[in-house]
Design an enzyme around this catalytic site. Structure first.
Site, short mmCIF file in Angstrom:
data_model
loop_
_atom_site.label_atom_id
_atom_site.label_comp_id
_atom_site.label_asym_id
_atom_site.label_seq_id
_atom_site.Cartn_x
_atom_site.Cartn_y
_atom_site.Cartn_z
N ALA A 1 12.19 -0.26 4.70
CA ALA A 1 13.13 -1.35 4.40
C ALA A 1 12.45 -2.72 4.41
O ALA A 1 12.88 -3.63 3.70
CB ALA A 1 14.28 -1.31 5.40
N GLY A 2 11.39 -2.85 5.21
CA GLY A 2 10.66 -4.13 5.24
C GLY A 2 10.08 -4.46 3.86
O GLY A 2 10.21 -5.59 3.37
N HIS A 3 9.47 -3.47 3.22
CA HIS A 3 8.93 -3.71 1.87
C HIS A 3 10.06 -4.05 0.89
O HIS A 3 9.90 -4.91 0.02
CB HIS A 3 8.23 -2.45 1.34
CG HIS A 3 6.98 -2.08 2.09
ND1 HIS A 3 6.92 -0.97 2.90
CD2 HIS A 3 5.76 -2.65 2.13
CE1 HIS A 3 5.71 -0.88 3.41
NE2 HIS A 3 4.98 -1.88 2.97
N LEU B 1 6.68 3.10 1.57
CA LEU B 1 7.60 1.96 1.66
C LEU B 1 8.73 2.20 2.65
O LEU B 1 9.21 3.32 2.82
CB LEU B 1 8.18 1.65 0.28
CG LEU B 1 7.15 1.36 -0.82
CD1 LEU B 1 7.86 1.01 -2.12
CD2 LEU B 1 6.20 0.24 -0.42
N MET C 1 0.85 -1.20 0.00
CA MET C 1 0.00 0.00 0.00
C MET C 1 0.88 1.25 0.00
O MET C 1 0.42 2.34 0.34
CB MET C 1 -0.92 0.00 1.22
CG MET C 1 -1.92 -1.16 1.17
SD MET C 1 -3.45 -0.86 2.09
CE MET C 1 -2.82 -0.53 3.72
N GLY D 1 4.75 -9.97 3.73
CA GLY D 1 5.51 -9.91 4.98
C GLY D 1 4.87 -10.74 6.09
O GLY D 1 3.65 -10.83 6.19
N GLU D 2 5.72 -11.33 6.93
CA GLU D 2 5.22 -12.12 8.06
C GLU D 2 4.73 -11.25 9.21
O GLU D 2 4.13 -11.75 10.14
CB GLU D 2 6.32 -13.07 8.55
CG GLU D 2 6.61 -14.19 7.58
CD GLU D 2 7.67 -15.16 8.08
OE1 GLU D 2 8.31 -14.88 9.13
OE2 GLU D 2 7.89 -16.18 7.41
N MET E 1 9.11 -2.95 11.63
CA MET E 1 8.92 -1.84 10.68
C MET E 1 7.50 -1.85 10.15
O MET E 1 6.94 -2.91 9.85
CB MET E 1 9.91 -1.97 9.52
CG MET E 1 11.31 -1.68 9.96
SD MET E 1 12.43 -1.67 8.55
CE MET E 1 13.97 -1.50 9.41
N SER E 2 6.91 -0.67 10.09
CA SER E 2 5.53 -0.54 9.61
C SER E 2 5.33 0.89 9.13
O SER E 2 5.87 1.83 9.73
CB SER E 2 4.56 -0.81 10.76
OG SER E 2 3.26 -0.34 10.42
O1 PAF Z 1 -0.08 -5.75 3.57
C1 PAF Z 1 -0.49 -4.83 2.82
O2 PAF Z 1 0.20 -3.85 2.56
C2 PAF Z 1 -1.89 -4.94 2.23
O3 PAF Z 1 -2.78 -5.51 3.14
C3 PAF Z 1 -1.92 -5.65 0.89
C4 PAF Z 1 -1.47 -7.10 0.99
C5 PAF Z 1 -1.03 -4.92 -0.11
C6 PAF Z 1 -3.35 -5.66 0.33
O4 PAF Z 1 -3.85 -4.36 0.18
#
Ligand code: PAF
Length: 283
Positions: free
Chosen positions: A37-39, A35, A32, A149-150, A186-187
């Site tokens: 470092a986790g992404h 972004l 979404m 991600g976990e 990270m979030s």
């Molecule tokens: O984890 C996320 O960022 C969202 O829930 C996802 C998987 C992209 C779906 O919108």
């Protein structure tokens, strides 16, 4: 920048079909945006498993409740695109809302069982929103592999379930949670934490780690999870939505003691942020 951004499903399909004709494996990293470092570690994993990586950025309105942070959710596509480019992603799919949900859209993917309880109980409709958009993204891009991600452990199990149930020909891969040096997962939502709450936030992981090792050593689940809730409240979290030990895959409750692979999961509000985290209970 060599990363190209596309916004239409037909362009995505065209591009992926071309790669497939060239015999290339395609990886998908749905996000979404906002972004961190986790992404980028998801992109890295996708690159290790495929020849071409498509990242998606779509702030999915259907997974936000009416009182949630859809409007406030951070949006910075140009910065994100630069990060994806530097990480080696090949294509960014960033559709507008009406490309994903055109006029008359009437279908919802609902996954029972794993979607119920935990975040599903506190955020009604959330996992139906996630399942619907992820199903669409998988069918739009038809990748060989998709990486999630976990940190969103329940989400990962929901996605694994729907892929199995709907026979979507994709391999779902989880990638370990990336943490700040003090342990905070990270979030994108960590940006909501003011300085005092940011200093308190690492307690969540510290408490979960402590309780997970107690449970692995045979401690009573109800006693230790109640202790975790009390400790979180003492640290300034609240409300604590849950701290629960669940079967790692089915997310069924584990009973009095942990006797099979399990996960300790928690969600709690801290100031303006709602934090989630989870750790494995290694037997
Ligand atoms: O984890 C996320 O960022 C969202 O829930 C996802 C998987 C992209 C779906 O919108």
């Amino acid at each position: 920048m060599s990363l190209e951004t596309i916004r239409r499903v037909r362009d995505l399909r065209e591009r992926v079909a071309l790669w497939r004709r060239e015999g290339l494996r395609v990886g998908l990293v749905p996000t979404m945006g906002a972004l961190h470092a986790g992404h980028l570690s998801l992109v890295e994993k996708a690159l290790s498993l495929s020849d071409r990586v498509v990242a998606t950025i779509f702030v999915n309105p259907r997974q936000f409740g009416p009182a949630e942070d859809l409007a406030a959710y951070p949006r910075r596509e140009a910065d994100d695109a630069a990060l994806l480019d530097a990480a080696g992603a090949h294509l960014l799919f960033a559709p507008p809302v009406d490309e994903v949900y055109p006029e008359g859209f009437a279908t919802t993917v609902t996954v029972t069982g794993v979607s119920e309880g935990l975040c599903g109980a506190v955020r009604p409709g959330h996992f139906a929103g996630v399942a619907t958009v992820v199903t669409k993204l998988l069918l739009q891009s038809l990748p060989d592999v998709a990486v999630f991600g976990e940190k969103d452990w329940q989400q990962l199990q929901v996605i694994r379930r729907l892929v199995r149930d709907l026979d979507i020909p994709v391999t779902v891969e989880g990638a370990p949670t990336l943490r700040e040096p003090d342990g905070l997962a990270m979030s994108s939502r960590n940006a909501y934490l003011g300085p005092e709450d940011r200093a308190r936030a690492p307690r969540l992981y510290a408490i979960l780690s402590q309780v997970a090792s107690d449970l692995a050593a045979g401690a009573d689940v109800a006693t230790r999870t109640a202790w975790a809730v009390a400790e979180l409240e003492k640290a300034g979290f609240g409300p604590v939505d849950y701290v629960e030990a669940r079967d790692a895959e089915t997310l069924a409750p584990v009973g009095e003691r942990v006797t099979r692979p399990a996960r300790l999961l928690a969600a709690a509000r801290l100031g303006r942020a709602r934090l989630i985290d989870n750790v494995g209970i290694a037997l």
